[in-house]
Design an enzyme around this catalytic site. Structure first.
Site, PDB file in Angstrom:
ATOM      1  N   ASP A 265      45.883  36.333  28.019  1.00  0.00           N
ATOM      2  CA  ASP A 265      44.667  35.818  28.642  1.00  0.00           C
ATOM      3  C   ASP A 265      44.650  34.309  28.442  1.00  0.00           C
ATOM      4  O   ASP A 265      45.515  33.749  27.741  1.00  0.00           O
ATOM      5  CB  ASP A 265      43.410  36.455  28.053  1.00  0.00           C
ATOM      6  CG  ASP A 265      42.287  36.577  29.089  1.00  0.00           C
ATOM      7  OD1 ASP A 265      42.145  35.627  29.901  1.00  0.00           O
ATOM      8  OD2 ASP A 265      41.575  37.580  29.099  1.00  0.00           O
ATOM      9  N   HIS A 307      38.673  43.392  40.168  1.00  0.00           N
ATOM     10  CA  HIS A 307      37.337  43.433  40.767  1.00  0.00           C
ATOM     11  C   HIS A 307      36.627  42.089  40.661  1.00  0.00           C
ATOM     12  O   HIS A 307      35.577  41.884  41.280  1.00  0.00           O
ATOM     13  CB  HIS A 307      36.500  44.577  40.186  1.00  0.00           C
ATOM     14  CG  HIS A 307      35.883  44.305  38.851  1.00  0.00           C
ATOM     15  ND1 HIS A 307      34.792  45.002  38.381  1.00  0.00           N
ATOM     16  CD2 HIS A 307      36.200  43.428  37.862  1.00  0.00           C
ATOM     17  CE1 HIS A 307      34.461  44.571  37.185  1.00  0.00           C
ATOM     18  NE2 HIS A 307      35.296  43.622  36.844  1.00  0.00           N
TER      19      HIS A 307
END
Length: 401
Positions: A265, A307
């Site tokens: 990340d 999403h």
């Protein structure tokens, strides 16, 4: 005849709805009767929903009046006063928090009307399971995240679409969130204001889901047992894995440690590197819009990543994963909500609008997932459906032939 009380309840509800559909629209012209019926319907809904479904479906994703009341109660610690399970008066809460009893009573009308708090007698309140769940910092931060960050963007949506000719947003830099927040997209805001990012991370740590992906997928036979036996073999790469909470849960079963585990990340989102290393988890600062540095892993995993983005950005993310995958060996797991192609339930519909407002993203139907992955050169092998009632599923994909 139904053999269990659950089946009897379901049968009775279906019969009641069938009869209700036959009634004229004006059957309850009397406001008192209509209010009584609506209250009974709400009680039934509350009894058939778990606290987390209600926190997400009602507080986070809809009803700004309710969310505002919950948000105020959280900040002034009204729920903390109720946590011992004994009834408390508005005056007692006022004495503990410094809020005026009149204000407490007014906002408690909202909280008791919706079943977040139970009213025992005049201005006397008792915690419910939802109240107790909101004492969890992660779920409290879910309310803060959706109200504080999504709220302004949702309020801005009518004006935004009027100015943009009612086109589905595709550019994050010019999307609804950036339009409402002075040109900053979500991740830029969190980077500039770390406290907001902390609220988001705390919230996301709760979103492991009603059913973990390892509960619905045969991890041992289809993943762990299929890895090449080598000290350098990578079993699973969690892309956009935040603080590593998914892999932390994964390694609780020692039998799954058949290869290297890596969480990736942005540096601002990653968990403590040393803490992760102690669990056998490697951490790498990585932007998923750049080429994937880990080549030929057995599996790549994306949870609640796609999403956040429109299709064009998703294809870029998927393209970087695809380039790192080995044909006939690597898998891609997408841990996301999969909406039905028709008659989408309220939870999915509201969350789709939420993702549009927050990140120009989208929740996707089964058909939309198939189309998106096909456009990126990937093929869905199977969609493993969760059992939690929130449409969360695990999409298992591989390189297209």
């Amino acid at each position: 005849m139904p053999s269990t009380s659950k089946e009897l309840l379901l049968s009775s509800i279906k019969a009641l709805l069938a009869e209700a559909e036959k009634l004229p629209n004006d059957i309850f012209e009397d406001h008192a009767q209509r209010g009584t019926v609506q209250h009974q319907v709400m009680r039934l809904r509350n009894q058939t929903s778990n606290p987390i479904e209600r926190i997400l479906g009602e507080i986070c994703y809809q009803v700004p009046h309710l969310t505002a009341a919950v948000r105020i109660a959280l900040e002034n610690k009204w729920f903390d006063v109720l946590q011992d399970g004994h009834p408390k008066t508005a005056q007692t809460i006022a004495s503990a928090t410094g809020a005026e009893p009149e204000l407490i009573a007014r906002l408690m009308m909202v909280l008791t009307a919706t079943g977040i708090v139970d009213e025992q007698s005049y201005q006397t309140y008792l915690a419910t399971p939802v109240t107790q769940s909101l004492l969890d910092p992660g779920w409290a931060n879910a309310v803060r995240h959706f109200f504080d960050h999504c709220g302004p963007s949702l309020q801005n949506l009518p004006d935004y679409f009027a100015r943009n000719n009612y086109k589905n947003p595709q550019d994050v830099a010019k999307g609804p969130f950036a339009d409402a927040w002075g040109g900053k997209h979500t991740w830029a805001l969190f980077q500039d204001e770390p406290k907001r990012g902390e609220i988001f991370n705390s919230c996301m740590a709760k979103f492991i889901g009603p059913a973990k992906w390892t509960d619905i997928y045969p991890v041992k036979t289809r993943l762990c047992d299929q890895i090449e036996k080598s000290a350098s073999s990578v079993l699973l790469v969690d892309i956009g894995g935040n603080t590593g909470y998914q892999l932390k849960d994964f390694v609780k079963d020692p039998a799954r440690r058949t290869g290297r585990l890596i969480v990736q990340d942005l540096s601002m989102a990653l968990g403590n590197k040393d803490d992760l290393a102690q669990l056998g988890i490697e951490s790498i600062a990585y932007d998923f819009f750049t080429p994937q540095p880990i080549k030929g892993a057995k599996a790549y995993y994306l949870r609640a990543v796609l999403h956040d983005w429109p299709d064009s950005a998703c294809r870029e993310i998927l393209g970087n994963v695809k380039a790192a995958m080995r044909h006939g060996y690597s898998k891609l797991f997408i841990d996301e909500m999969v909406l039905p192609d028709t008659n989408v339930p309220p939870m999915g519909a509201f969350l789709d609008l939420t993702m549009m407002a927050l990140e120009t993203g989208a929740e996707r139907t089964s058909k939309q997932w198939h189309d998106l992955l096909a456009s990126a050169g990937l093929r869905i092998e199977k969609i493993w459906e969760g059992q939690g009632g929130m449409m969360e599923s695990l999409i298992e994909a591989e390189l297209a032939d």
